[in-house]
Scaffold this active site. Structure first.
Site: not given
Ligand code: NAP
Length: 294
Positions: A73, A109, A136-137, A158
């Site tokens: 993205k 989103d 994150g994203g 975190r």
């Molecule tokens: P991303 O950009 O990889 O961001 C991940 C986030 O999770 C970051 O803030 C990261 O913190 C945190 N994180 C990961 N492991 C961690 C841990 N062990 N302890 C504390 N924080 C942790 O991912 P994303 O695309 O934003 O997606 C995030 C979630 O949203 C996913 O579960 C995804 O399935 C969900 N999602 C759902 C939809 C929907 O339509 N429902 C759409 C998009 C995403 P750090 O910065 O410290 O690494």
């Protein structure tokens, strides 16, 4: 899919890396069948190094459009011809629309989140206060969407510097509406909690974010972007504390419906959201996880 592929069939799809877990094909093909469109929606595994070639393929093959997911993205904006204000603000694209060879990038989103939150009975947002877990994203899309509705946001992550960077970016657009708090630190009274981390995502359903003390005392609405499992430990804890809760399934459906509306040029009200939700609801918790938490 109920319709046969013909010589007239047009192609839409989703790109990710990996992408085999995606529920978007089953959701969108159900929607296309409900709309009676002679289109087919397929998944393409596109490694980041091949993204520019894939973008050229949209023009070359005349695809209708594409959804884009992790980790592509944020890499797309410089490769497209035009961007929506939303995509420019958040620096990410989840929907490409092929407008007669001009490739337009948008992000559905944030809009999908807002619609899903409202449908789930979430609180009004103007003048309210939200704790956003993650930077994150998807947290970025949610942060701008909430601030755009006049909601004050406290971002906790975190990795603290990312929370500060996200709050600064939001304030650059919507002055003074965002701040950062330490991970697990008191964020004060909030009306809404949004989990935009991957903590709790299958196959690690026991994980949950570190929560500020007494977070649930004021019974905030708790929205978890995760939809697999259908109820995360965070949602279970919030529900047991008497908070209204929702999983991210509705956001998945509404961001898809918004993309479909962009591709078809038809209003969102005509999108078959019930068919889309029905298509993605079964089997939650039984499939491989979209991606593994760090
Ligand atoms: P991303 O950009 O990889 O961001 C991940 C986030 O999770 C970051 O803030 C990261 O913190 C945190 N994180 C990961 N492991 C961690 C841990 N062990 N302890 C504390 N924080 C942790 O991912 P994303 O695309 O934003 O997606 C995030 C979630 O949203 C996913 O579960 C995804 O399935 C969900 N999602 C759902 C939809 C929907 O339509 N429902 C759409 C998009 C995403 P750090 O910065 O410290 O690494």
């Amino acid at each position: 899919m109920t319709q046969a592929i013909t010589g007239q069939t047009r192609v839409v799809g989703v790109w990710g890396h990996p992408v085999g877990h995606s529920r978007s094909p089953v959701m969108h093909n159900a929607a296309l069948a409900a709309l009676g469109l002679d289109w087919v929606y397929a998944a393409f595994d596109v490694p980041p190094a091949r993204l520019a070639e894939a973008v050229m393929g949209v023009r070359g093959l005349g695809l209708v459009g594409v959804n884009v997911t992790v980790p592509l993205k944020e890499l797309l904006p410089p490769l497209l011809d035009t961007l929506s204000d939303e995509a420019r603000r958040i620096g990410a694209v989840n929907t490409i629309v092929n407008q007669d060879g001009v490739l337009h990038g948008d992000s559905t989103d944030g809009g999908g989140f807002l619609r899903a939150l409202a449908e789930a009975g979430g609180p009004g947002l103007a003048g309210r206060r939200a704790l956003l877990l993650g930077a994150g994203g998807s947290a970025r899309a949610v942060a701008f969407a909430l601030a755009g509705q006049g909601c004050e946001i406290v971002v906790a992550n975190r990795t603290a510097h990312k929370a500060h960077a996200l709050a600064d970016a939001v304030n650059g657009c919507f002055g003074g509406r965002a701040s950062a708090a330490g991970w697990g630190e008191d964020a004060g009274r909030v009306d809404l909690v949004v989990n935009a981390t991957s903590l709790g995502l299958s196959p690690h359903p026991d994980a949950m974010p570190i929560l500020p003390p007494r977070l649930f005392d004021a019974r905030p609405f708790v929205y978890d972007l995760i939809y697999n499992p259908a109820e995360t430990r965070l949602l279970q804890a919030a529900r047991e504390a008497g908070c209204p809760v929702s999983s991210g399934l509705g956001m998945l459906a509404w961001q898809g419906a918004l993309s479909l509306s962009l591709w078809t040029g038809r209003p969102l009200s005509e999108m078959p959201i019930a068919a889309m939700l029905r298509a993605i609801s079964p089997g939650l918790g039984e499939r491989p996880a979209p991606y593994i938490p760090k």
